[in-house]
Design an enzyme around this catalytic site. Structure first.
Site, PDB file in Angstrom:
ATOM      1  N   ASP A   1       7.095  -0.221  12.179  1.00 32.93           N
ATOM      2  CA  ASP A   1       6.971  -0.074  10.551  1.00 32.93           C
ATOM      3  C   ASP A   1       7.290  -1.580   9.888  1.00 32.93           C
ATOM      4  O   ASP A   1       8.111  -2.284  10.164  1.00 32.93           O
ATOM      5  CB  ASP A   1       7.998   0.658  10.193  1.00 32.93           C
ATOM      6  CG  ASP A   1       7.919   1.138   8.700  1.00 32.93           C
ATOM      7  OD1 ASP A   1       7.287   2.143   8.476  1.00 32.93           O
ATOM      8  OD2 ASP A   1       8.410   0.529   7.828  1.00 32.93           O
TER       9      ASP A   1
ATOM     10  N   GLU B   1       2.038   2.076   6.354  1.00 32.11           N
ATOM     11  CA  GLU B   1       2.536   0.555   7.170  1.00 32.11           C
ATOM     12  C   GLU B   1       2.837   0.861   8.498  1.00 32.11           C
ATOM     13  O   GLU B   1       3.395   0.245   9.079  1.00 32.11           O
ATOM     14  CB  GLU B   1       3.433  -0.143   6.374  1.00 32.11           C
ATOM     15  CG  GLU B   1       4.928   0.396   6.474  1.00 32.11           C
ATOM     16  CD  GLU B   1       5.211   1.468   5.191  1.00 32.11           C
ATOM     17  OE1 GLU B   1       6.279   1.554   4.691  1.00 32.11           O
ATOM     18  OE2 GLU B   1       3.890   2.106   4.999  1.00 32.11           O
TER      19      GLU B   1
ATOM     20  N   ASP C   1      -2.664  -4.770   1.573  1.00 35.81           N
ATOM     21  CA  ASP C   1      -3.893  -4.621   2.667  1.00 35.81           C
ATOM     22  C   ASP C   1      -3.950  -5.661   3.716  1.00 35.81           C
ATOM     23  O   ASP C   1      -4.187  -5.654   4.743  1.00 35.81           O
ATOM     24  CB  ASP C   1      -5.098  -4.131   2.093  1.00 35.81           C
ATOM     25  CG  ASP C   1      -5.042  -2.850   1.426  1.00 35.81           C
ATOM     26  OD1 ASP C   1      -3.995  -1.997   1.682  1.00 35.81           O
ATOM     27  OD2 ASP C   1      -5.966  -2.628   0.743  1.00 35.81           O
TER      28      ASP C   1
ATOM     29  N   HIS D   1      -1.645  -4.251  -4.090  1.00 33.45           N
ATOM     30  CA  HIS D   1      -2.198  -3.511  -3.054  1.00 33.45           C
ATOM     31  C   HIS D   1      -3.079  -4.291  -1.985  1.00 33.45           C
ATOM     32  O   HIS D   1      -3.040  -4.245  -1.187  1.00 33.45           O
ATOM     33  CB  HIS D   1      -2.423  -2.175  -3.468  1.00 33.45           C
ATOM     34  CG  HIS D   1      -1.435  -1.206  -3.951  1.00 33.45           C
ATOM     35  ND1 HIS D   1      -0.837  -0.439  -2.793  1.00 33.45           N
ATOM     36  CD2 HIS D   1      -0.959  -1.022  -5.089  1.00 33.45           C
ATOM     37  CE1 HIS D   1       0.097   0.250  -3.514  1.00 33.45           C
ATOM     38  NE2 HIS D   1      -0.154   0.098  -4.917  1.00 33.45           N
TER      39      HIS D   1
ATOM     40  N   ASN E   1       3.757  -4.523  -1.739  1.00 32.92           N
ATOM     41  CA  ASN E   1       2.834  -4.169  -2.504  1.00 32.92           C
ATOM     42  C   ASN E   1       3.409  -4.479  -4.169  1.00 32.92           C
ATOM     43  O   ASN E   1       2.288  -4.800  -5.119  1.00 32.92           O
ATOM     44  CB  ASN E   1       2.618  -2.597  -2.634  1.00 32.92           C
ATOM     45  CG  ASN E   1       1.594  -2.356  -1.199  1.00 32.92           C
ATOM     46  OD1 ASN E   1       0.828  -3.048  -0.974  1.00 32.92           O
ATOM     47  ND2 ASN E   1       1.967  -1.152  -0.713  1.00 32.92           N
TER      48      ASN E   1
END
Length: 200
Positions: free
Chosen positions: A34, A77, A51, A47, A42
């Site tokens: 994680d 994630e 990504d 975002h 973010n």
């Protein structure tokens, strides 16, 4: 987006690996990954850059895994891997991935990010291995790694000492590559099969 298995593809590949290990009487080990403070990434960078951080981790994990290891993205994630062999080998692989991403995450897409990853691992003999149970145990270990300060590897045995009742972070069925990021805040865990609200 990441070039890895989505949740369904990962589970199918994991079952095949378990069956192969079962025939030879060998163990398998699950890892849960994680990205730390991903919501903050973010929020700070957007975002699109988030990504790119996911893609950077996927590439790092793939590069630092072995030929027969299977890695996938479960959603958001959160990533998972299953490895042939026991926990000692898996700990070496997990630490290699963690250290490599700590280096890779210093700067992503031109942004000073210092992105890191927390990792939980769980071992089982293949003849009794059940993928959902192993994911839940690895997930609790991941939760313990977060609780111990993030950017570290924690086994399910260590997790029982740190947080014996730690909840699961495993995404709900259907929360694959296309899943939206519906996390609410840092350190909000969710159960296996429950709505997503994972630790960032």
């Amino acid at each position: 987006m990441t070039g890895l298995f989505n949740r369904r593809g990962f589970l199918e590949a994991a079952e095949k690996l378990i069956e192969s290990q079962r025939k030879s009487g060998q163990p398998v080990t699950i890892m849960m990954f994680d990205l730390d403070h991903f919501k903050s990434i973010n929020d700070r960078f957007g975002h699109e850059v988030g990504d790119e951080a996911l893609q950077a981790f996927a590439a790092t994990a793939s590069t630092n895994m072995r030929q027969h290891d299977v890695v996938g993205r479960l959603g958001g994630e959160e990533f998972a891997a299953i490895l042939p062999g026991g926990i000692e080998t898996a700990q070496l692989v997990a630490e290699r991935v963690r250290a490599a991403f700590e280096t890779r995450g210093v700067e992503i897409s031109g942004h000073a990010m210092n992105a890191t990853v927390s990792i939980g691992i769980s071992e089982s003999l293949a003849d009794v291995a059940q993928i959902t149970t192993m994911l839940a145990r690895a997930d609790r270990a991941l939760y313990a790694a977060k609780a111990k300060g993030r950017n570290r590897v924690c086994s399910d045995k260590e997790a029982r000492d740190v947080m014996p009742k730690a909840p699961s972070l495993v995404p709900a069925a259907g929360q694959g590559e296309a899943a939206q990021d519906v996390r609410t805040h840092d350190d909000a865990p969710h159960g296996f099969g429950a709505p997503v609200a994972a630790m960032a």
